[in-house]
Design a protein around this motif. Structure first.
Motif, mmCIF file in Angstrom:
data_model
loop_
_atom_site.group_PDB
_atom_site.id
_atom_site.type_symbol
_atom_site.label_atom_id
_atom_site.label_comp_id
_atom_site.label_asym_id
_atom_site.label_seq_id
_atom_site.Cartn_x
_atom_site.Cartn_y
_atom_site.Cartn_z
ATOM 1 N N GLY A 152 11.982 87.105 72.879
ATOM 2 C CA GLY A 152 12.627 85.880 72.414
ATOM 3 C C GLY A 152 11.797 85.063 71.449
ATOM 4 O O GLY A 152 12.276 84.067 70.896
ATOM 5 N N ILE A 153 10.558 85.485 71.207
ATOM 6 C CA ILE A 153 9.660 84.718 70.343
ATOM 7 C C ILE A 153 10.113 84.755 68.882
ATOM 8 O O ILE A 153 10.085 83.736 68.184
ATOM 9 C CB ILE A 153 8.217 85.246 70.458
ATOM 10 N N ILE A 154 10.540 85.922 68.410
ATOM 11 C CA ILE A 154 10.878 86.071 66.984
ATOM 12 C C ILE A 154 11.993 85.122 66.567
ATOM 13 O O ILE A 154 11.888 84.396 65.570
ATOM 14 C CB ILE A 154 11.251 87.535 66.674
ATOM 15 N N GLY A 155 13.081 85.106 67.319
ATOM 16 C CA GLY A 155 14.188 84.212 66.985
ATOM 17 C C GLY A 155 13.800 82.756 67.114
ATOM 18 O O GLY A 155 14.211 81.915 66.303
ATOM 19 N N LYS A 196 12.225 77.474 64.484
ATOM 20 C CA LYS A 196 11.208 76.429 64.354
ATOM 21 C C LYS A 196 10.801 76.236 62.894
ATOM 22 O O LYS A 196 10.529 75.118 62.448
ATOM 23 C CB LYS A 196 9.976 76.780 65.189
ATOM 24 N N ALA A 197 10.756 77.326 62.118
ATOM 25 C CA ALA A 197 10.315 77.269 60.719
ATOM 26 C C ALA A 197 11.446 76.918 59.752
ATOM 27 O O ALA A 197 11.200 76.747 58.555
ATOM 28 C CB ALA A 197 9.698 78.603 60.319
ATOM 29 N N ALA A 198 12.672 76.805 60.248
ATOM 30 C CA ALA A 198 13.818 76.551 59.374
ATOM 31 C C ALA A 198 13.854 75.100 58.897
ATOM 32 O O ALA A 198 13.204 74.213 59.468
ATOM 33 C CB ALA A 198 15.112 76.886 60.112
ATOM 34 N N PHE A 203 10.685 71.627 69.421
ATOM 35 C CA PHE A 203 12.003 71.694 68.780
ATOM 36 C C PHE A 203 12.723 70.353 68.912
ATOM 37 O O PHE A 203 12.279 69.461 69.621
ATOM 38 C CB PHE A 203 12.837 72.801 69.426
ATOM 39 N N THR A 204 13.837 70.235 68.215
ATOM 40 C CA THR A 204 14.713 69.080 68.381
ATOM 41 C C THR A 204 15.725 69.414 69.477
ATOM 42 O O THR A 204 16.480 70.380 69.361
ATOM 43 C CB THR A 204 15.462 68.747 67.079
ATOM 44 N N LEU A 248 20.990 73.949 73.427
ATOM 45 C CA LEU A 248 21.076 73.988 71.967
ATOM 46 C C LEU A 248 19.898 73.225 71.400
ATOM 47 O O LEU A 248 19.712 72.038 71.707
ATOM 48 C CB LEU A 248 22.394 73.378 71.489
ATOM 49 N N TYR A 249 19.077 73.910 70.595
ATOM 50 C CA TYR A 249 17.911 73.318 69.950
ATOM 51 C C TYR A 249 18.083 73.407 68.437
ATOM 52 O O TYR A 249 18.827 74.234 67.923
ATOM 53 C CB TYR A 249 16.628 74.089 70.285
ATOM 54 N N GLY A 250 17.329 72.558 67.761
ATOM 55 C CA GLY A 250 17.218 72.647 66.319
ATOM 56 C C GLY A 250 15.755 72.674 65.912
ATOM 57 O O GLY A 250 14.860 72.531 66.763
#
Length: 331
Positions: free
Chosen positions: A76-79, A84-86, A119-120, A262-264
């Motif tokens: 689950g780290i990759i996604g 996080k970088a978006a 994250f948000t 749901l995170y952003g």
């Protein structure tokens, strides 16, 4: 003043005001294009089902498609790192799960690449009950029998799980810790997924498993597994005779719940967050979303951002302690 100069000044002012108004209007329109919802696991699993259920409901509410994208890998780290970088514009979101969001940061804080609160937080979506179950012919008729077996035969009984950084692995570890037994008092046997972990119980490769209800549902209703307890605070509607962990004398197991949220990316605007607060309030009342969540074994539990952050933070602290006490490591 020259008339032409006045006209030029007026025209310039009007153009500026029009431009500012257009910018303001554009800033207020969210979403103005499709939203990407990243699932950090492959298609077909619990996380994927939760994401697609949300996407179907949210698209109607927001007026834009919500496209589910599976970015599996690294437990689950990759996604998670991808989101996080978006850009924090609200168009790339994460279907957050217990494993990658709190268990991995607890297990390997130096290499996960993010902390639990990086994250948000937009909102909690659902809880995923954990059921401890055995084969129908097992000598363990209830949870107390299983506990007695663990105490009588340290290091002899075995359990299945889909990976070290999962609630199905930490649940038995918390049981052992609560009994004053070492981590090795039960043999942990990892499998590639929740389905395989369940099959291991059915084929009697292991003695028990504490897995997500969604992985066990069909076999429980079909009588191919014997449920012993649920970690939910209340009894499950589908299994009204199944005792809760608290009723069995293990209230601490209520911390062992999977969940979806749901995170952003970090630093999303307040306006965009508030848009999602309103949207998720409507999702929570959507009969189709509720039925879909219950259909894959989830419990609808929508929370606003602040309450979600508190819930996740408490969950992280509890699991961090379990990881430390059990000396768990990723293999």
């Amino acid at each position: 003043m020259n008339v032409s100069v006045v006209r030029s000044l007026v025209a310039g002012a009007l153009a500026t005001m029009t431009g500012l108004a257009s910018v303001a209007a554009a800033a207020e329109v969210y979403p103005a294009k499709p939203i990407q919802l990243v699932v950090p696991f492959s298609a077909g699993g619990d996380a994927d089902q939760s994401a697609r259920n949300l996407a179907a409901s949210a698209a109607d509410i927001l007026g834009q498609p919500m496209i589910v994208v599976n970015k599996a890998g690294g437990n689950g780290i990759i996604g998670s790192q991808y989101v996080k970088a978006a850009k924090p514009d609200g168009y790339t979101l994460l279907l957050a799960r217990t494993g990658p969001q709190i268990l991995l940061p607890a297990l390997q804080p130096q290499t996960t690449g993010y902390a639990w609160n990086d994250f948000t937080f937009l909102g909690l979506l659902d809880l995923n009950p954990v059921i401890c179950a055995v084969h129908p012919d097992s000598p363990f008729k209830n949870f107390q029998d299983l506990v007695a077996g663990l105490q009588a035969k340290p290091g002899k009984l075995s359990y299945s799980h889909p990976g070290v950084a999962t609630v199905p692995n930490l649940t038995p570890q918390l049981v052992l810790s609560s009994l004053g037994l070492p981590p090795g008092a039960a043999i942990n046997v990892p499998y590639k997924g929740g389905g395989e972990a369940v099959l291991a119980v059915m084929s009697r490769e292991v003695d028990f498993s504490c897995g997500n209800l969604s992985s066990m549902m069909g076999n429980l209703t079909g009588g191919k597994l014997r449920p012993l307890i649920t970690t939910t605070p209340e009894r499950l509607n589908k299994f009204p005779n199944l005792p809760t962990a608290r009723e069995a004398g293990f209230p601490q197991l209520e911390a062992m719940l999977g969940w979806s949220a749901l995170y952003g990316p970090p630093n999303m605007s307040t306006a965009t967050v508030n848009r999602w607060v309103g949207a998720l309030q409507r999702v929570a009342g959507d009969a189709r979303w509720i039925a879909g969540t219950q259909g894959f074994g989830g419990i609808p539990r929508v929370l606003p951002p602040a309450d979600t952050e508190k819930f996740v933070g408490e969950s992280f602290s509890i699991n961090q302690r379990i990881v430390r006490d059990a000396n768990l490591k990723l293999e």
